[in-house]
Design a protein around this motif. Structure first.
Motif, PDB file in Angstrom:
ATOM      1  N   GLU A   1       0.815  -1.217   0.000  1.00 60.88           N
ATOM      2  CA  GLU A   1       0.000   0.000   0.000  1.00 60.88           C
ATOM      3  C   GLU A   1       0.849   1.268   0.000  1.00 60.88           C
ATOM      4  OE1 GLU A   1      -3.575   0.402   0.123  1.00 60.88           O
ATOM      5  OE2 GLU A   1      -3.360  -1.620  -0.680  1.00 60.88           O
ATOM      6  N   GLY A   2       2.184   1.130   0.095  1.00 62.35           N
ATOM      7  CA  GLY A   2       3.045   2.301   0.124  1.00 62.35           C
ATOM      8  C   GLY A   2       2.965   3.052   1.431  1.00 62.35           C
ATOM      9  N   VAL A   3       2.753   2.328   2.513  1.00 63.29           N
ATOM     10  CA  VAL A   3       2.605   2.932   3.844  1.00 63.29           C
ATOM     11  C   VAL A   3       3.730   2.433   4.733  1.00 63.29           C
ATOM     12  CG1 VAL A   3       1.126   3.115   5.876  1.00 63.29           C
ATOM     13  CG2 VAL A   3       0.114   3.113   3.598  1.00 63.29           C
ATOM     14  N   GLU A   4       4.260   3.309   5.559  1.00 61.86           N
ATOM     15  CA  GLU A   4       5.245   2.904   6.547  1.00 61.86           C
ATOM     16  C   GLU A   4       4.530   2.608   7.863  1.00 61.86           C
ATOM     17  OE1 GLU A   4       8.226   5.843   6.993  1.00 61.86           O
ATOM     18  OE2 GLU A   4       8.882   5.772   4.899  1.00 61.86           O
ATOM     19  N   ALA A   5       5.015   1.597   8.577  1.00 60.70           N
ATOM     20  CA  ALA A   5       4.382   1.233   9.847  1.00 60.70           C
ATOM     21  C   ALA A   5       5.446   0.712  10.805  1.00 60.70           C
ATOM     22  CB  ALA A   5       3.299   0.177   9.644  1.00 60.70           C
ATOM     23  N   GLU A   6       5.389   1.156  12.039  1.00 61.49           N
ATOM     24  CA  GLU A   6       6.301   0.637  13.053  1.00 61.49           C
ATOM     25  C   GLU A   6       5.945  -0.814  13.361  1.00 61.49           C
ATOM     26  OE1 GLU A   6       5.944   3.119  16.423  1.00 61.49           O
ATOM     27  OE2 GLU A   6       7.031   4.826  15.526  1.00 61.49           O
ATOM     28  N   PRO A   7       6.943  -1.686  13.527  1.00 59.83           N
ATOM     29  CA  PRO A   7       6.649  -3.077  13.897  1.00 59.83           C
ATOM     30  C   PRO A   7       5.790  -3.175  15.157  1.00 59.83           C
ATOM     31  CG  PRO A   7       8.946  -2.856  13.254  1.00 59.83           C
ATOM     32  CD  PRO A   7       8.390  -1.472  13.304  1.00 59.83           C
ATOM     33  N   ALA A   8       6.036  -2.289  16.139  1.00 61.25           N
ATOM     34  CA  ALA A   8       5.245  -2.321  17.371  1.00 61.25           C
ATOM     35  C   ALA A   8       3.780  -2.008  17.089  1.00 61.25           C
ATOM     36  CB  ALA A   8       5.805  -1.323  18.389  1.00 61.25           C
ATOM     37  N   ALA A   9       3.521  -1.110  16.125  1.00 66.61           N
ATOM     38  CA  ALA A   9       2.136  -0.775  15.775  1.00 66.61           C
ATOM     39  C   ALA A   9       1.430  -1.974  15.168  1.00 66.61           C
ATOM     40  CB  ALA A   9       2.116   0.401  14.804  1.00 66.61           C
ATOM     41  N   LEU A  10       2.136  -2.705  14.282  1.00 65.48           N
ATOM     42  CA  LEU A  10       1.532  -3.885  13.660  1.00 65.48           C
ATOM     43  C   LEU A  10       1.290  -4.983  14.697  1.00 65.48           C
ATOM     44  CD1 LEU A  10       3.553  -4.039  10.329  1.00 65.48           C
ATOM     45  CD2 LEU A  10       1.320  -3.005  10.762  1.00 65.48           C
ATOM     46  N   LYS A  11       2.170  -5.097  15.689  1.00 68.06           N
ATOM     47  CA  LYS A  11       1.969  -6.093  16.745  1.00 68.06           C
ATOM     48  C   LYS A  11       0.737  -5.761  17.577  1.00 68.06           C
ATOM     49  CE  LYS A  11       6.835  -7.421  17.202  1.00 68.06           C
ATOM     50  NZ  LYS A  11       8.049  -7.357  18.056  1.00 68.06           N
ATOM     51  N   ILE A  12       0.546  -4.475  17.866  1.00 67.80           N
ATOM     52  CA  ILE A  12      -0.634  -4.062  18.633  1.00 67.80           C
ATOM     53  C   ILE A  12      -1.905  -4.375  17.849  1.00 67.80           C
ATOM     54  CG2 ILE A  12      -1.871  -2.074  19.574  1.00 67.80           C
ATOM     55  CD1 ILE A  12       0.853  -0.815  20.157  1.00 67.80           C
ATOM     56  N   ILE A  13      -1.896  -4.079  16.547  1.00 73.73           N
ATOM     57  CA  ILE A  13      -3.071  -4.371  15.705  1.00 73.73           C
ATOM     58  C   ILE A  13      -3.324  -5.871  15.657  1.00 73.73           C
ATOM     59  CG2 ILE A  13      -3.976  -4.267  13.357  1.00 73.73           C
ATOM     60  CD1 ILE A  13      -2.449  -1.623  13.020  1.00 73.73           C
ATOM     61  N   ALA A  14      -2.250  -6.656  15.524  1.00 67.81           N
ATOM     62  CA  ALA A  14      -2.401  -8.116  15.465  1.00 67.81           C
ATOM     63  C   ALA A  14      -2.974  -8.667  16.762  1.00 67.81           C
ATOM     64  CB  ALA A  14      -1.047  -8.765  15.165  1.00 67.81           C
ATOM     65  N   GLN A  15      -2.549  -8.130  17.894  1.00 75.02           N
ATOM     66  CA  GLN A  15      -3.092  -8.588  19.172  1.00 75.02           C
ATOM     67  C   GLN A  15      -4.544  -8.171  19.331  1.00 75.02           C
ATOM     68  OE1 GLN A  15      -0.262  -6.893  21.912  1.00 75.02           O
ATOM     69  NE2 GLN A  15       1.013  -8.725  21.947  1.00 75.02           N
ATOM     70  N   ALA A  16      -4.878  -6.961  18.875  1.00 73.47           N
ATOM     71  CA  ALA A  16      -6.262  -6.492  18.982  1.00 73.47           C
ATOM     72  C   ALA A  16      -7.191  -7.296  18.076  1.00 73.47           C
ATOM     73  CB  ALA A  16      -6.353  -5.007  18.619  1.00 73.47           C
TER      74      ALA A  16
END
Length: 553
Positions: free
Chosen positions: A208-223
């Motif tokens: 998608e051409g978006v930057e994301a912090e690994p910690a942010a993706l982990k939070i989304i995955a847990q949620a």
């Protein structure tokens, strides 16, 4: 000059639809099911009915469509047969992907629950497929069919024509009649692990051409709680949130999803903040606990989220104390160190009380009309009720004629000790009593339940075998407490001892044996025997010492 309709931008598709799996290779977390289906297709052992079950968003309907593709794919050259790797470019594959294939009928059982809807299917299965190899019926949320509809479908489901396949999907398989289950090949789709979801989301944000912090993706995955669709919906929202924030803050051309933004968007509490709150609870600082709860609420954190966070910490500490290593990728080094420290300082009994009190607090907050106030009362109850002495300590205090001291049993800070003694207690039992008297509750609790003494000396030596795994640093903590209380330099070791030295039971094991012997003695009394013979369903639920001796007299 206005743009022509053909030049208008394409309508935006949400990520959950845009990245719906189009092949079995893109279906994450379901390797066992894919292997089973692949072997069945290769060997020509295709069932006539499949049932996919699992929580929302794990790929049940996507799997059903992939099976329809696999069975009807004709390959790029138009000569192919059923395959676990459909080409995706032939007319059947493209029509099924777009939901327009005339021989692949999708039905939502939530809006077609009656026997008349099933009767239409029964009538239609008699006719051959128009253009595909198989006529396929995909029924989503099949558990919502009525009882009569299920009964009408049974005969056709058991012996359908060779050109018909049934694919069912449901989130509540317990509501599907057993008679239907027995006629289907069942696949239980598993929850997708947070680690796999985070990797999946990382690949998507790159596309998608978006930057994301690994910690942010982990939070989304847990949620997401194991659901790819839920996670993609949250990621979609996070990208939109990041685009607005990025344009205003830094003017970056590419949106950047950060962990702080995701926490703010979801109303989640920082894990560090929950740890600090837990530390304040253990220290007994009432004013600081209430102030921090209000601060978190002002930041947008829901009270229920804080209670859940505290429950997660208590569970993690208890698991660490039991010897289980954490594999949570979202845990920082600081968090693991804090959990290890609490595991070594807190006994199992206080941890179990903490869990029960938090569980009650969770129920109160869920049903409360004033969640913040309910959370405050729950934390106050947690701090005061959990700091009461254990039943064994209370009985000891009463037996000695002393009052009950409301000391913070759960406190992680070192407890005040009495003046050092000139020598060690004469017996192992007296040593444990000394630990209790000097408010070393966590260590004393662990000694009572886990230490089987092999050799004990009043000169300051203890050799023991653990009845169960002890936490890291337990020996050093026990030695340090005994050194401080007695003024001696203790030798505390784990070992088997010399020949002839055998480990004695733990104090808790001795207490259980004594209680069992007391009950056995009571059962042998003539009056009790007669009562139990007269009332065979009666149970002896406890032994009152006064009643026992007066009865035996």
């Amino acid at each position: 000059m206005t743009d022509s309709p053909s030049s208008a931008p394409a309508a935006y598709r949400v990520l959950a639809r845009k990245y719906r799996p189009q092949s079995f290779g893109a279906l994450i977390g379901q390797d066992a099911m894919v292997q089973t289906l692949g072997n069945a297709i290769k060997r020509g052992r295709l069932a006539h009915a499949f049932l996919m079950t699992g929580v929302r968003g794990v790929g049940k309907t996507s799997t059903a469509r992939l099976i329809a593709k696999a069975l009807n794919c004709i390959g790029v050259d138009g000569q192919g047969g059923p395959t676990i790797d459909p080409c995706g470019v032939c007319e059947p594959c493209m029509a099924i992907a777009e939901g327009r294939h005339i021989d692949v009928i999708e039905m939502d059982a939530a809006s077609h629950t009656g026997v008349d809807d099933v009767r239409e299917i029964i009538e239609a299965v008699r006719y051959a497929a128009v253009s595909a190899r198989y006529k396929i019926y995909i029924i989503d949320e099949v558990h919502m069919l009525s009882k009569n509809a299920f009964n009408a479908l049974l005969k056709t489901l058991e012996e359908p024509p060779a050109h018909v396949k049934f694919l069912f999907a449901t989130t509540e398989v317990n509501k599907v009649p057993v008679t239907v289950l027995s006629r289907c090949q069942r696949f239980d789709l598993r929850r997708i692990s947070a680690e796999k979801l985070a990797d999946h989301f990382a690949a998507i944000v790159a596309q998608e051409g978006v930057e994301a912090e690994p910690a942010a993706l982990k939070i989304i995955a847990q949620a997401a709680e194991g659901s790819a669709r839920d996670g993609l919906s949250i990621l979609d929202q996070a990208i939109a949130h990041a685009e607005m924030a990025g344009a205003e803050a830094s003017g970056e051309a590419r949106a950047r999803v950060t962990a702080d933004q995701v926490r703010d968007m979801l109303g989640l509490s920082d894990r560090g903040a929950v740890r600090r709150l837990f530390g304040l609870i253990l220290s007994g600082d009432t004013a600081a606990v209430l102030a921090m709860l209000r601060d978190q609420h002002d930041l947008g954190v829901e009270p229920l989220s804080l209670i859940r966070g505290l429950m997660e910490i208590v569970h993690a500490v208890t698991a660490a104390k039991a010897g289980r290593r954490s594999d949570d990728p979202a845990q920082s080094v600081e968090e693991r160190e804090a959990l290890a420290d609490w595991a070594s300082e807190l006994g199992f009994a206080p941890l179990h009380r903490l869990w029960q009190l938090l569980l009650k607090g969770h129920e109160d907050v869920v049903s409360a009309t004033m969640p913040v106030e309910a959370a405050e009362m729950a934390l106050l109850r947690l701090m005061h009720a959990a700091s009461l002495p254990d039943p064994s300590e209370l009985a000891r205090l009463l037996q000695e004629g002393g009052g009950v001291v409301r000391a913070p049993v759960l406190s992680s800070a070192p407890a005040p000790s009495a003046a050092p003694q000139a020598n060690a207690p004469a017996t192992f039992e007296a040593m444990v009593d000394l630990l209790w008297k000097n408010k070393q509750s966590a260590i004393a609790d662990e000694v009572e339940h886990r230490v089987r003494p092999v050799r004990y000396s009043a000169e300051g030596e203890l050799l023991f075998q653990p009845a169960a795994p002890v936490g890291e640093g337990f020996v050093q903590k026990l030695k340090g407490a005994l050194d401080q209380i007695t003024g001696l330099r203790w030798i505390v070791t784990i070992g088997d001892g010399d020949q002839g030295e055998t480990p004695q039971p733990t104090l808790s094991e001795r207490a259980e044996a004594e209680a069992a012997a007391a009950i056995a003695a009571i059962r042998d009394m003539p009056v009790i025997k007669a009562a139990l013979e007269t009332f065979p369903d009666a149970e002896l639920i406890g032994v009152d010492e006064t009643a026992k001796w007066s009865a035996s007299a």
